[in-house]
Design a protein around this motif. Structure first.
Motif, PDB file in Angstrom:
ATOM      1  N   CYS A 199      38.292  41.386 -15.500  1.00  0.00           N
ATOM      2  CA  CYS A 199      39.016  40.614 -14.495  1.00  0.00           C
ATOM      3  C   CYS A 199      39.927  39.639 -15.231  1.00  0.00           C
ATOM      4  O   CYS A 199      39.491  39.014 -16.200  1.00  0.00           O
ATOM      5  CB  CYS A 199      38.014  39.859 -13.622  1.00  0.00           C
ATOM      6  SG  CYS A 199      38.774  38.845 -12.343  1.00  0.00           S
ATOM      7  N   GLU A 220      42.216  34.725 -12.592  1.00  0.00           N
ATOM      8  CA  GLU A 220      41.754  35.036 -11.240  1.00  0.00           C
ATOM      9  C   GLU A 220      40.273  34.711 -11.020  1.00  0.00           C
ATOM     10  O   GLU A 220      39.816  34.628  -9.880  1.00  0.00           O
ATOM     11  CB  GLU A 220      41.985  36.516 -10.926  1.00  0.00           C
ATOM     12  CG  GLU A 220      43.440  36.885 -10.831  1.00  0.00           C
ATOM     13  CD  GLU A 220      43.665  38.363 -10.549  1.00  0.00           C
ATOM     14  OE1 GLU A 220      42.716  39.035 -10.079  1.00  0.00           O
ATOM     15  OE2 GLU A 220      44.779  38.838 -10.795  1.00  0.00           O
ATOM     16  N   ARG A 221      39.532  34.524 -12.087  1.00  0.00           N
ATOM     17  CA  ARG A 221      38.079  34.365 -11.963  1.00  0.00           C
ATOM     18  C   ARG A 221      37.684  33.152 -11.127  1.00  0.00           C
ATOM     19  O   ARG A 221      36.871  33.267 -10.208  1.00  0.00           O
ATOM     20  CB  ARG A 221      37.430  34.290 -13.337  1.00  0.00           C
ATOM     21  CG  ARG A 221      37.603  35.559 -14.129  1.00  0.00           C
ATOM     22  CD  ARG A 221      36.964  35.545 -15.489  1.00  0.00           C
ATOM     23  NE  ARG A 221      36.903  34.260 -16.129  1.00  0.00           N
ATOM     24  CZ  ARG A 221      36.063  33.940 -17.097  1.00  0.00           C
ATOM     25  NH1 ARG A 221      35.203  34.821 -17.549  1.00  0.00           N
ATOM     26  NH2 ARG A 221      36.064  32.743 -17.636  1.00  0.00           N
ATOM     27  N   ILE A 237      37.625  47.074  -6.690  1.00  0.00           N
ATOM     28  CA  ILE A 237      37.259  46.269  -7.861  1.00  0.00           C
ATOM     29  C   ILE A 237      37.192  47.142  -9.105  1.00  0.00           C
ATOM     30  O   ILE A 237      37.733  46.790 -10.155  1.00  0.00           O
ATOM     31  CB  ILE A 237      35.922  45.542  -7.610  1.00  0.00           C
ATOM     32  CG1 ILE A 237      36.125  44.419  -6.589  1.00  0.00           C
ATOM     33  CG2 ILE A 237      35.325  44.998  -8.912  1.00  0.00           C
ATOM     34  CD1 ILE A 237      34.847  43.839  -6.031  1.00  0.00           C
ATOM     35  N   ASP A 246      40.711  48.341 -10.192  1.00  0.00           N
ATOM     36  CA  ASP A 246      41.459  47.259 -10.855  1.00  0.00           C
ATOM     37  C   ASP A 246      40.942  47.044 -12.282  1.00  0.00           C
ATOM     38  O   ASP A 246      41.732  46.866 -13.214  1.00  0.00           O
ATOM     39  CB  ASP A 246      41.348  45.957 -10.065  1.00  0.00           C
ATOM     40  CG  ASP A 246      42.158  45.966  -8.778  1.00  0.00           C
ATOM     41  OD1 ASP A 246      43.003  46.868  -8.592  1.00  0.00           O
ATOM     42  OD2 ASP A 246      41.940  45.064  -7.943  1.00  0.00           O
ATOM     43  N   ALA A 247      39.625  47.053 -12.444  1.00  0.00           N
ATOM     44  CA  ALA A 247      39.036  46.871 -13.781  1.00  0.00           C
ATOM     45  C   ALA A 247      39.433  48.021 -14.689  1.00  0.00           C
ATOM     46  O   ALA A 247      39.744  47.812 -15.874  1.00  0.00           O
ATOM     47  CB  ALA A 247      37.516  46.768 -13.675  1.00  0.00           C
TER      48      ALA A 247
END
Length: 113
Positions: A49, A53-54, A94, A97-98
Motif C-alpha cells: 500500500c 495512503e495508509r 485491494i 491494487d497491491a
C-alpha cells in the motif's frame, strides 16, 4: 465473510502470481515480488500500500485497516482484518491494487484495470 481461501483464489488469479511460504506464512508474489501475505491464523492479510495512503485508510476504517507497530512503521505495507471486509469485491480490489504496486511496469501495463 472472506477468508484465506478467498485471498488465495483471488491472488493466484492475477497474472504471473505464485504462492510461496516465507517466515512461516503464505506469501503471494508477482515475478518474485511479494504483494500480499496471509497471517494471524488466516484472520488478516498484509498487502502493499502506498505509504501516503495508509494513515487515511486507518483513520477512515480502523476496524478494518491497521499497522503492526515496529514492524510496519517504515514499510509500504498495511494490514487488513478479513472479518471486517464489506464483500469479496473489496478484497479483489485491494489485492489487484497491491499486485499493481509490485508488478513490473510492463506487466502491469499489459493488464489494465
Amino acid at each position: 465473510m472472506a477468508g484465506a481461501d478467498d485471498v488465495r483464489r483471488i491472488a493466484l488469479s492475477l497474472p504471473e502470481t505464485s504462492e510461496k511460504l516465507s517466515w512461516g506464512i503464505p506469501t503471494f508474489r508477482v515475478r518474485g515480488r511479494i504483494f500480499a501475505s496471509i497471517a494471524d491464523d488466516d484472520a488478516t492479510i498484509g498487502f502493499k500500500c502506498p505509504m501516503e495512503e495508509r494513515a487515511e485508510l486507518i483513520a477512515a476504517e480502523p476496524e478494518k485497516f491497521f499497522l503492526r507497530p515496529g514492524h510496519d512503521d517504515n514499510s509500504g505495507w498495511l494490514r487488513l482484518r478479513l472479518a471486517a471486509l464489506d464483500d469479496e469485491a473489496e478484497l479483489r480490489a485491494i489485492l489487484e491494487d497491491a499486485w499493481r504496486l509490485a508488478a513490473p511496469r510492463t506487466l502491469a501495463a499489459a493488464h489494465p484495470e
